[in-house]
Design an enzyme around this catalytic site. Structure first.
Site, short mmCIF file in Angstrom:
data_model
loop_
_atom_site.label_atom_id
_atom_site.label_comp_id
_atom_site.label_asym_id
_atom_site.label_seq_id
_atom_site.Cartn_x
_atom_site.Cartn_y
_atom_site.Cartn_z
N HIS A 1 0.86 -1.19 0.00
CA HIS A 1 0.00 0.00 0.00
C HIS A 1 0.88 1.23 0.00
O HIS A 1 1.83 1.32 0.77
CB HIS A 1 -0.95 -0.01 1.20
CG HIS A 1 -0.29 -0.29 2.50
ND1 HIS A 1 0.14 -1.56 2.86
CD2 HIS A 1 0.04 0.51 3.53
CE1 HIS A 1 0.70 -1.51 4.06
NE2 HIS A 1 0.66 -0.27 4.49
N LEU A 2 0.56 2.16 -0.87
CA LEU A 2 1.35 3.39 -1.01
C LEU A 2 0.68 4.51 -0.21
O LEU A 2 -0.49 4.78 -0.39
CB LEU A 2 1.47 3.76 -2.49
CG LEU A 2 2.45 4.88 -2.82
CD1 LEU A 2 3.07 4.65 -4.19
CD2 LEU A 2 1.79 6.25 -2.76
#
Ligand SMILES: [Zn+2]
Length: 193
Positions: free
Chosen positions: A148-149
């Site tokens: 997840h960014l």
């Protein structure tokens, strides 16, 4: 960027018995019968199940603060933020590394991150932004198994006040408000093709 996303703090907010809860699935979507033991996989599956069973899309997505959905990735507000407007761009597929994404997934991850950058700037007018990945527990990833960014608006003299407020009752209202403002901005911002 260490420990930007810390789901275990949620226990302080809700007082919930987490042993009986499915990760990422709020009460409103509890009808979903499965459990993938991953907060992001559960979130998407529960939203899709609710929509298939008649819940309006807007309502199902608001329940987990999903902001935008593409072909390979989605954008979601961080429910355990240190900063107002802290959001994440996440591939649908349960994959832990950037190199492990297909080119199509990696491409949309970046395009959606550009979109996140634009709407954060439009809504919050921050002085700067942190955009980035923590790969692996050693790098500070809260959920290391599913990439997840993080996109976090930052201000000069930013004192991370949310880390204090996160344990108070004001948090859900602030999340609802953030979700509405970002969702409205996204309605005016198209994912680049
Ligand atoms: Zn997953």
């Amino acid at each position: 960027m260490d420990h930007l996303w810390t789901p275990w703090r949620y226990a302080y907010v809700t007082g919930a018995d987490n042993s009986r809860r499915k990760l990422g699935v709020p009460e409103a979507l509890a009808g979903w019968p499965g459990d993938k033991h991953c907060v992001f996989c559960n979130m998407i599956a529960a939203v899709d199940y609710a929509i298939e069973h008649g819940m309006p899309r807007e309502q199902a997505e608001e329940a987990v603060y999903i902001l935008e959905r593409g072909k390979s990735c989605f954008m979601v507000l961080n429910a355990f933020p240190y900063n107002s407007g802290h959001l994440m761009v996440v591939p649908y597929r349960h994959e832990q590394s950037l190199a492990g994404l297909t080119l199509e997934e990696a491409d949309e991850l970046l395009r959606m991150t550009r979109q996140a950058e634009r709407v954060l700037q439009a809504v919050y007018q921050p002085h700067g932004q942190n955009l980035g990945l923590n790969l692996g527990k050693a790098a500070g990833a809260g959920v290391a198994e599913h990439l997840h960014l993080h996109a976090v608006p930052r201000w000069i003299a930013d004192n991370n006040y949310m880390s204090v407020l996160a344990e108070t009752r004001v948090l859900p209202e602030m999340l609802d408000e953030s979700w509405r403002r970002l969702r409205a901005a996204l309605a005016l911002d198209t994912l680049e093709q």
